[in-house]
Design a protein around this motif. Structure first.
Motif, PDB file in Angstrom:
ATOM      1  N   PHE A 187     -51.348 -29.405 -34.053  1.00 42.59           N
ATOM      2  CA  PHE A 187     -51.148 -29.153 -35.997  1.00 42.59           C
ATOM      3  C   PHE A 187     -49.788 -28.793 -35.900  1.00 42.59           C
ATOM      4  O   PHE A 187     -48.708 -28.876 -35.403  1.00 42.59           O
ATOM      5  N   GLU A 188     -49.150 -29.622 -37.463  1.00 42.31           N
ATOM      6  CA  GLU A 188     -48.104 -29.251 -37.732  1.00 42.31           C
ATOM      7  C   GLU A 188     -47.557 -28.509 -39.157  1.00 42.31           C
ATOM      8  O   GLU A 188     -47.459 -28.469 -40.328  1.00 42.31           O
ATOM      9  N   PRO A 189     -47.838 -27.031 -38.783  1.00 43.47           N
ATOM     10  CA  PRO A 189     -48.112 -26.328 -40.251  1.00 43.47           C
ATOM     11  C   PRO A 189     -46.167 -25.354 -40.693  1.00 43.47           C
ATOM     12  O   PRO A 189     -45.967 -25.699 -39.659  1.00 43.47           O
ATOM     13  N   GLY A 190     -46.245 -25.704 -41.674  1.00 40.98           N
ATOM     14  CA  GLY A 190     -44.515 -25.440 -41.945  1.00 40.98           C
ATOM     15  C   GLY A 190     -44.670 -24.304 -42.727  1.00 40.98           C
ATOM     16  O   GLY A 190     -44.668 -22.964 -42.650  1.00 40.98           O
ATOM     17  N   ARG A 191     -45.519 -24.697 -43.949  1.00 45.83           N
ATOM     18  CA  ARG A 191     -44.868 -23.400 -45.282  1.00 45.83           C
ATOM     19  C   ARG A 191     -45.735 -21.865 -44.952  1.00 45.83           C
ATOM     20  O   ARG A 191     -45.293 -20.715 -45.478  1.00 45.83           O
ATOM     21  N   VAL A 192     -47.029 -22.351 -43.849  1.00 42.48           N
ATOM     22  CA  VAL A 192     -47.946 -21.203 -43.970  1.00 42.48           C
ATOM     23  C   VAL A 192     -47.477 -19.782 -42.645  1.00 42.48           C
ATOM     24  O   VAL A 192     -47.559 -18.994 -42.885  1.00 42.48           O
ATOM     25  N   ILE A 193     -46.198 -20.873 -41.941  1.00 40.30           N
ATOM     26  CA  ILE A 193     -45.502 -19.665 -40.790  1.00 40.30           C
ATOM     27  C   ILE A 193     -44.226 -19.194 -41.610  1.00 40.30           C
ATOM     28  O   ILE A 193     -43.490 -18.561 -42.029  1.00 40.30           O
ATOM     29  N   ALA A 194     -43.317 -19.694 -42.705  1.00 43.61           N
ATOM     30  CA  ALA A 194     -42.126 -19.233 -42.774  1.00 43.61           C
ATOM     31  C   ALA A 194     -41.980 -18.687 -44.366  1.00 43.61           C
ATOM     32  O   ALA A 194     -41.333 -18.221 -44.875  1.00 43.61           O
ATOM     33  N   ALA A 195     -43.739 -19.577 -45.389  1.00 39.66           N
ATOM     34  CA  ALA A 195     -43.219 -18.671 -46.066  1.00 39.66           C
ATOM     35  C   ALA A 195     -42.886 -17.410 -46.865  1.00 39.66           C
ATOM     36  O   ALA A 195     -41.748 -16.836 -47.547  1.00 39.66           O
ATOM     37  N   ASN A 196     -43.946 -17.029 -46.786  1.00 40.82           N
ATOM     38  CA  ASN A 196     -43.565 -16.037 -46.556  1.00 40.82           C
ATOM     39  C   ASN A 196     -43.170 -14.744 -45.807  1.00 40.82           C
ATOM     40  O   ASN A 196     -43.555 -13.313 -45.588  1.00 40.82           O
ATOM     41  N   ALA A 197     -42.432 -15.117 -44.558  1.00 34.88           N
ATOM     42  CA  ALA A 197     -41.250 -14.937 -43.945  1.00 34.88           C
ATOM     43  C   ALA A 197     -40.293 -14.762 -44.658  1.00 34.88           C
ATOM     44  O   ALA A 197     -39.032 -13.936 -43.797  1.00 34.88           O
ATOM     45  N   GLY A 198     -39.855 -15.222 -46.023  1.00 37.31           N
ATOM     46  CA  GLY A 198     -38.491 -15.049 -46.197  1.00 37.31           C
ATOM     47  C   GLY A 198     -38.704 -14.461 -47.927  1.00 37.31           C
ATOM     48  O   GLY A 198     -39.121 -14.864 -48.574  1.00 37.31           O
ATOM     49  N   ILE A 199     -37.555 -14.502 -48.220  1.00 33.96           N
ATOM     50  CA  ILE A 199     -36.872 -13.994 -49.464  1.00 33.96           C
ATOM     51  C   ILE A 199     -35.068 -14.513 -49.713  1.00 33.96           C
ATOM     52  O   ILE A 199     -34.310 -14.801 -49.033  1.00 33.96           O
ATOM     53  N   LEU A 200     -35.469 -14.379 -51.010  1.00 29.90           N
ATOM     54  CA  LEU A 200     -33.712 -14.878 -51.340  1.00 29.90           C
ATOM     55  C   LEU A 200     -32.546 -13.647 -52.140  1.00 29.90           C
ATOM     56  O   LEU A 200     -34.253 -13.716 -53.098  1.00 29.90           O
ATOM     57  N   LEU A 201     -32.086 -13.103 -51.674  1.00 25.89           N
ATOM     58  CA  LEU A 201     -31.834 -11.627 -52.277  1.00 25.89           C
ATOM     59  C   LEU A 201     -30.527 -12.392 -53.601  1.00 25.89           C
ATOM     60  O   LEU A 201     -29.546 -13.721 -52.660  1.00 25.89           O
ATOM     61  N   ALA A 202     -30.977 -12.172 -54.886  1.00 24.61           N
ATOM     62  CA  ALA A 202     -29.618 -12.355 -55.808  1.00 24.61           C
ATOM     63  C   ALA A 202     -29.249 -11.138 -56.356  1.00 24.61           C
ATOM     64  O   ALA A 202     -30.118 -10.014 -56.182  1.00 24.61           O
ATOM     65  N   GLU A 203     -28.481 -11.059 -56.943  1.00 21.66           N
ATOM     66  CA  GLU A 203     -27.416  -9.580 -57.821  1.00 21.66           C
ATOM     67  C   GLU A 203     -27.380 -10.226 -59.400  1.00 21.66           C
ATOM     68  O   GLU A 203     -26.883 -11.621 -60.272  1.00 21.66           O
ATOM     69  N   VAL A 204     -27.908  -9.626 -59.812  1.00 21.00           N
ATOM     70  CA  VAL A 204     -28.204 -10.070 -61.921  1.00 21.00           C
ATOM     71  C   VAL A 204     -26.478 -10.084 -61.972  1.00 21.00           C
ATOM     72  O   VAL A 204     -25.874  -9.195 -61.808  1.00 21.00           O
ATOM     73  N   ILE A 205     -26.278 -11.341 -62.582  1.00 22.17           N
ATOM     74  CA  ILE A 205     -24.609 -11.052 -63.195  1.00 22.17           C
ATOM     75  C   ILE A 205     -24.783 -10.282 -64.366  1.00 22.17           C
ATOM     76  O   ILE A 205     -24.083  -9.542 -64.833  1.00 22.17           O
ATOM     77  N   HIS A 206     -25.534 -10.443 -65.292  1.00 23.16           N
ATOM     78  CA  HIS A 206     -25.876  -9.733 -66.962  1.00 23.16           C
ATOM     79  C   HIS A 206     -26.333 -10.179 -66.900  1.00 23.16           C
ATOM     80  O   HIS A 206     -27.626 -10.791 -67.656  1.00 23.16           O
ATOM     81  N   VAL A 207     -27.077  -9.622 -68.593  1.00 20.14           N
ATOM     82  CA  VAL A 207     -28.205 -10.230 -69.840  1.00 20.14           C
ATOM     83  C   VAL A 207     -27.723  -9.965 -70.438  1.00 20.14           C
ATOM     84  O   VAL A 207     -27.449  -9.427 -71.457  1.00 20.14           O
ATOM     85  N   HIS A 208     -28.191 -12.084 -70.678  1.00 23.23           N
ATOM     86  CA  HIS A 208     -28.212 -11.941 -71.988  1.00 23.23           C
ATOM     87  C   HIS A 208     -28.598 -12.672 -73.384  1.00 23.23           C
ATOM     88  O   HIS A 208     -30.020 -12.917 -72.970  1.00 23.23           O
ATOM     89  N   GLU A 209     -28.813 -11.285 -74.600  1.00 19.79           N
ATOM     90  CA  GLU A 209     -29.721 -11.392 -75.349  1.00 19.79           C
ATOM     91  C   GLU A 209     -29.262 -12.540 -76.645  1.00 19.79           C
ATOM     92  O   GLU A 209     -28.387 -12.430 -77.239  1.00 19.79           O
ATOM     93  N   ARG A 210     -30.093 -13.701 -76.810  1.00 18.82           N
ATOM     94  CA  ARG A 210     -29.879 -14.653 -78.002  1.00 18.82           C
ATOM     95  C   ARG A 210     -30.399 -13.900 -79.351  1.00 18.82           C
ATOM     96  O   ARG A 210     -31.657 -13.198 -79.109  1.00 18.82           O
ATOM     97  N   PRO A 211     -29.440 -13.936 -80.837  1.00 14.12           N
ATOM     98  CA  PRO A 211     -29.894 -13.514 -82.400  1.00 14.12           C
ATOM     99  C   PRO A 211     -31.431 -14.450 -81.788  1.00 14.12           C
ATOM    100  O   PRO A 211     -32.105 -13.595 -82.729  1.00 14.12           O
ATOM    101  N   GLU A 212     -31.518 -15.911 -81.376  1.00 14.10           N
ATOM    102  CA  GLU A 212     -33.187 -15.853 -81.793  1.00 14.10           C
ATOM    103  C   GLU A 212     -34.259 -15.597 -81.114  1.00 14.10           C
ATOM    104  O   GLU A 212     -35.598 -15.888 -81.924  1.00 14.10           O
ATOM    105  N   GLY A 213     -33.918 -14.364 -80.365  1.00 15.70           N
ATOM    106  CA  GLY A 213     -35.311 -13.678 -79.520  1.00 15.70           C
ATOM    107  C   GLY A 213     -35.050 -14.100 -78.015  1.00 15.70           C
ATOM    108  O   GLY A 213     -35.107 -13.072 -77.516  1.00 15.70           O
ATOM    109  N   ARG A 214     -34.791 -14.686 -77.393  1.00 18.31           N
ATOM    110  CA  ARG A 214     -34.453 -15.754 -75.883  1.00 18.31           C
ATOM    111  C   ARG A 214     -33.573 -14.571 -75.361  1.00 18.31           C
ATOM    112  O   ARG A 214     -32.024 -14.041 -75.789  1.00 18.31           O
TER     113      ARG A 214
END
Ligand code: PLP
Length: 423
Positions: free
Chosen positions: A277-304
């Motif tokens: 068997f050649e499993p990849g995702r089922v072993i590794a996917a939920n064993a890792g996260i990507l940690l990131a920081e919010v730089i800022h929140v940009h609110e556009r007047p159109e609403g996004r």
């Protein structure tokens, strides 16, 4: 089950608070849990082993899912083999201590040099994907004076996989030979002085959440083994590939390894063949996260409302490439108020969007967030696009953590480039 949990109001990886890793290594950074890798590997293998019809399988972890040598070492220590698709991956597996006789070498375009390297290394099996490739392997094996152990990767013409770009088992895909070709090539190879066909292989796609197409493909493979044997040919091994899906939070619940193993046991009952068997995702996917920081929140007047992160598509390309969904969790959740965000990175592409219209807990600049289920096809597909340093990786085991791939400095990045005297 994985080892990313809220403890005392903060997301931890095993015993380590994620903010400690961010403070020490910076963001963005991949964080892997060794305990989760071990657990997933053992759950998968033990499910298979529990069926006498399956016996002792070769579980060759698909290195492409997460190829960091320390990750491979954790899995090798549990007895994992390695499924590889390049000389580089074979070298990684060897560097992690995976014995050569547990290494499977697959891939549609192996070069002469790669084949020679695999043969000199003595890998368990080279999965042949086409007729020209059999010829090339035979030629290289003759030059080296060895007998190449090969398995024919057969394309079972079954549709499966979570996205067209990761479906590999249809006749229109580039992978493997047809059943008719397999029978002819197998018979020819068994008469060749430098080839030793030992089995057949298939891999029909990735992120498969329904066992029916897998079962259909595996039944066809069983039929092939039986018909080859009826021709008097020896078939020792049947490699059933990888592909089992994982829960990415909002998607259909995938079958468990136990469901998968029970299906395999039904299909191979009485066949008497060594299974791989050649499993990849089922072993590794939920064993890792990507940690990131919010730089800022940009609110556009159109609403996004854009949540701009320091992670981008070059660090985690799955959403841009496969429309993949990743759960996004604040590392230190505050209260129950939510807002709707488009989550984006700083790269100059509209495709640098992780998700749109996602309700999330209210976040602000400086907050840390985690992309969950990012341990597979995350760091291995990362690049330095926009001259962003290659994202580093951290491995956690209990209360310890270590940087297992450093973030390059800008000087290191620039030093790789050479001057052309005439510029
Ligand atoms: N084997 C082969 C030949 C593959 O191409 C792949 C993935 O593309 C895998 C195994 C691993 O698949 P998964 O990560 O879905 O288990």
């Amino acid at each position: 089950m994985n080892h990313f949990e809220l403890r005392d109001g903060e997301l931890h990886c095993e015993g380590v608070p994620l903010s400690r890793i961010a403070a020490s290594v910076g963001t963005p950074v991949y964080v892997y849990s060794a305990a989760t890798l071990r657990r997933h590997f053992n759950v998968f293998r033990d499910a298979l082993r529990s069926h006498p019809q399956i016996g002792e399988p070769l579980v060759a972890y698909a290195v492409k899912a997460n190829s960091n040598v320390q990750v491979l070492k954790v899995l090798a220590a549990e007895g994992a083999g390695a499924d590889t698709v390049s000389e580089g991956e074979v070298r990684r597996a060897l560097a992690a201590g995976v014995p050569a006789d547990k290494i499977v070498f697959s891939g549609v375009g192996k070069t002469r040099r790669e084949i020679a390297f695999a043969l000199a290394t003595g890998v368990a099996e080279i999965n042949v994907e086409s007729e020209p490739e059999v010829k090339l392997i035979a030629e290289v094996a003759a030059e080296l004076g060895v007998k190449a152990k090969i398995a024919f990767r057969v394309n079972p013409d079954v549709s499966a996989g979570g996205h067209a770009k990761i479906s590999t088992g249809k006749a229109e895909n580039k992978f493997g030979v047809s059943f008719a070709e397999a029978a002819r090539l197998y018979a020819n190879a068994s008469n060749h002085a430098h080839l030793e066909p030992i089995g057949v292989a298939c891999h029909i796609g990735s992120q498969i959440t329904d066992l029916a197409p897998m079962e259909a493909a595996f039944r066809k493979m069983r039929g092939l083994v039986e018909s080859l044997r009826a021709e008097g040919l020896t078939v020792e091994r049947l490699d059933l590939g990888g592909g089992l899906g994982v829960p990415y939070f909002n998607q259909p619940e995938p079958p468990t390894p136990a469901d998968f193993a029970a299906m395999v046991a039904r299909v191979v009952d009485g066949l008497d063949v060594q299974l791989a068997f050649e499993p990849g995702r089922v072993i590794a996917a939920n064993a890792g996260i990507l940690l990131a920081e919010v730089i800022h929140v940009h609110e556009r007047p159109e609403g996004r409302r854009f949540l701009v992160l320091d992670a981008a598509m070059n660090d985690l390309i799955r959403p841009a490439m496969y429309d993949a969904y990743h759960d996004i969790r604040p590392v230190k959740p505050r209260g129950s108020e939510t807002a709707v965000y488009d989550v984006v990175g700083p790269v100059c592409e509209t495709g640098d969007t992780f998700t749109r219209d996602r309700p999330l807990p209210v976040l602000a600049g400086g907050d840390l967030i985690a992309f969950m289920s990012a341990g597979a096809y995350g760091s291995t597909m990362a690049s330095e696009y926009n001259t962003r340093p290659l994202v580093p990786e951290v491995l956690v085991d209990g209360d310890k953590f270590a940087v297992i791939r450093a973030r390059p400095t800008y000087d290191e990045m620039l030093a790789r480039e050479m001057s052309a005297e005439w510029v």
